[in-house]
Design an enzyme around this catalytic site. Sequence first.
Site, PDB file in Angstrom:
ATOM      1  N   MET A  75       0.816  -1.216   0.000  1.00 48.91           N
ATOM      2  CA  MET A  75       0.000   0.000   0.000  1.00 48.91           C
ATOM      3  C   MET A  75       0.853   1.271   0.000  1.00 48.91           C
ATOM      4  O   MET A  75       0.574   2.235   0.695  1.00 48.91           O
ATOM      5  CB  MET A  75      -0.946  -0.007   1.206  1.00 48.91           C
ATOM      6  CG  MET A  75      -1.865  -1.216   1.253  1.00 48.91           C
ATOM      7  SD  MET A  75      -2.951  -1.319  -0.173  1.00 48.91           S
ATOM      8  CE  MET A  75      -4.029   0.073   0.137  1.00 48.91           C
ATOM      9  N   ILE A  77       2.651   4.163  -2.638  1.00 44.40           N
ATOM     10  CA  ILE A  77       2.795   4.687  -3.987  1.00 44.40           C
ATOM     11  C   ILE A  77       4.284   4.817  -4.281  1.00 44.40           C
ATOM     12  O   ILE A  77       5.015   5.475  -3.532  1.00 44.40           O
ATOM     13  CB  ILE A  77       2.089   6.045  -4.135  1.00 44.40           C
ATOM     14  CG1 ILE A  77       0.577   5.865  -3.957  1.00 44.40           C
ATOM     15  CG2 ILE A  77       2.396   6.663  -5.493  1.00 44.40           C
ATOM     16  CD1 ILE A  77      -0.209   7.156  -4.008  1.00 44.40           C
ATOM     17  N   ASN A  92       0.553  -5.006 -10.707  1.00 44.33           N
ATOM     18  CA  ASN A  92      -0.282  -4.784  -9.526  1.00 44.33           C
ATOM     19  C   ASN A  92      -1.664  -5.382  -9.756  1.00 44.33           C
ATOM     20  O   ASN A  92      -2.087  -5.592 -10.895  1.00 44.33           O
ATOM     21  CB  ASN A  92      -0.412  -3.288  -9.243  1.00 44.33           C
ATOM     22  CG  ASN A  92      -1.155  -2.999  -7.957  1.00 44.33           C
ATOM     23  OD1 ASN A  92      -0.929  -3.649  -6.932  1.00 44.33           O
ATOM     24  ND2 ASN A  92      -2.059  -2.036  -7.991  1.00 44.33           N
ATOM     25  N   HIS A  94      -5.727  -4.628  -8.557  1.00 41.19           N
ATOM     26  CA  HIS A  94      -6.549  -3.563  -7.993  1.00 41.19           C
ATOM     27  C   HIS A  94      -7.984  -4.071  -7.855  1.00 41.19           C
ATOM     28  O   HIS A  94      -8.514  -4.692  -8.789  1.00 41.19           O
ATOM     29  CB  HIS A  94      -6.516  -2.340  -8.914  1.00 41.19           C
ATOM     30  CG  HIS A  94      -7.293  -1.178  -8.393  1.00 41.19           C
ATOM     31  ND1 HIS A  94      -6.862  -0.408  -7.335  1.00 41.19           N
ATOM     32  CD2 HIS A  94      -8.491  -0.658  -8.770  1.00 41.19           C
ATOM     33  CE1 HIS A  94      -7.752   0.549  -7.099  1.00 41.19           C
ATOM     34  NE2 HIS A  94      -8.754   0.417  -7.952  1.00 41.19           N
ATOM     35  N   THR A 126       2.256   2.147 -13.777  1.00 37.18           N
ATOM     36  CA  THR A 126       2.845   3.331 -14.388  1.00 37.18           C
ATOM     37  C   THR A 126       2.861   4.451 -13.344  1.00 37.18           C
ATOM     38  O   THR A 126       2.325   4.290 -12.239  1.00 37.18           O
ATOM     39  CB  THR A 126       2.048   3.789 -15.619  1.00 37.18           C
ATOM     40  OG1 THR A 126       0.703   4.099 -15.215  1.00 37.18           O
ATOM     41  CG2 THR A 126       2.028   2.702 -16.682  1.00 37.18           C
ATOM     42  N   GLU A 128       1.168   7.071 -13.335  1.00 35.26           N
ATOM     43  CA  GLU A 128      -0.203   7.477 -13.059  1.00 35.26           C
ATOM     44  C   GLU A 128      -0.914   6.355 -12.310  1.00 35.26           C
ATOM     45  O   GLU A 128      -0.902   5.201 -12.745  1.00 35.26           O
ATOM     46  CB  GLU A 128      -0.940   7.797 -14.360  1.00 35.26           C
ATOM     47  CG  GLU A 128      -2.335   8.346 -14.146  1.00 35.26           C
ATOM     48  CD  GLU A 128      -3.060   8.684 -15.441  1.00 35.26           C
ATOM     49  OE1 GLU A 128      -4.242   9.046 -15.370  1.00 35.26           O
ATOM     50  OE2 GLU A 128      -2.426   8.579 -16.513  1.00 35.26           O
ATOM     51  N   LEU A 129      -1.556   6.684 -11.209  1.00 35.42           N
ATOM     52  CA  LEU A 129      -2.129   5.680 -10.320  1.00 35.42           C
ATOM     53  C   LEU A 129      -3.168   4.828 -11.027  1.00 35.42           C
ATOM     54  O   LEU A 129      -4.130   5.350 -11.612  1.00 35.42           O
ATOM     55  CB  LEU A 129      -2.767   6.380  -9.108  1.00 35.42           C
ATOM     56  CG  LEU A 129      -3.372   5.480  -8.041  1.00 35.42           C
ATOM     57  CD1 LEU A 129      -2.295   4.644  -7.372  1.00 35.42           C
ATOM     58  CD2 LEU A 129      -4.126   6.316  -6.999  1.00 35.42           C
ATOM     59  N   ASP A 130      -2.976   3.497 -10.977  1.00 37.88           N
ATOM     60  CA  ASP A 130      -3.947   2.519 -11.486  1.00 37.88           C
ATOM     61  C   ASP A 130      -4.335   2.776 -12.937  1.00 37.88           C
ATOM     62  O   ASP A 130      -5.487   2.573 -13.336  1.00 37.88           O
ATOM     63  CB  ASP A 130      -5.211   2.512 -10.615  1.00 37.88           C
ATOM     64  CG  ASP A 130      -4.932   2.123  -9.174  1.00 37.88           C
ATOM     65  OD1 ASP A 130      -3.995   1.342  -8.952  1.00 37.88           O
ATOM     66  OD2 ASP A 130      -5.625   2.622  -8.278  1.00 37.88           O
TER      67      ASP A 130
END
Length: 318
Positions: A75, A77, A92, A94, A126, A128-130
């Site tokens: 958890m 970033i 990952n 999600h 990447t 950019e998140l998710d």
Amino acid sequence: MAALLYASRMAGSAYDIVLVASNDPDAEGLKLAAGEGIATFARPHRGMERADHDAIMEQAATDAGAQCIILAGYMRILTPEFVERWAGRLINIHPSLLPKYRGLDTHSRALGAGDKTAGATVHLVTAELDAGEILGQAQVAILPGDTEASLSARVRLAEHQLYPRVVNAYLKRPYDPSYLLDQVRLRALALPEAQERDSHGSPGWRTGGKSGRYFAYFSQQHHGEPHIALLAKTSGQDELAELIDRDPAAFFRPAYYGASDWVGLILNRPGLDWAQVNYWLERSWRMAAPRRLTSLHDADMLEAGLLDPDLPDAGDQF
């Protein structure tokens, strides 16, 4: 993590787990991994700069010989620099059907929106998140009376089935003939007036209309060769021999085509650079295409800013 670990020990697995690492020394996954004989590493992140903690975790992975990093309940970033260094090798899972509900509180958001389905997504990481490439998804029905807890429990069951299967398929992809053919086909057919037509039992691409010349072939262990390869035209036997002498792990002389100056670029090998494939496809296309096509193509590329005015000629090598 447990699902990934046990799946790695089944026949046909494309991966082995060399390390389980966490920022929480009390994580249950560390105990499970240690009990199964897997090396573990833990370093708390409190009081540390994010980049410094990332560097410590990355060093542990590198020291263990890891070639990919699979996130499972991590958890944190990661810094853009870390993500860039592991681009294409950082995966990952999600708990939503991306691109819906990036970030946290995915189940409550799905319930609040009145969705009929929830689920899980495996994707590349990447900056950019998710938002990375989606590799696979599993849908889970939202039932009448579902709570965040009940939905989360079922999604987790789906995750345990999905994650090992998708990771396995992704890590096998560089050696999958169907995937490699699809990638070559996509690139070949993007060239002007390219057409696909089988030749001697292999997919091939030619340009310039019905009477056009072939500029590439896809070879899947043709004539007993061990390679899956792109066959591209060279300038002659001297260049063909030089390429093979310089980099025999990437180039070979095809049994059926080598006498006609075609070189084999091996696709099913670690670290394949698709830019190199693009180069040989376009260069070979130039050698086969009529001048009217190459002139138009160069003009379009120059206008789009995608071509150096000092274009290399057919004798230049990658």
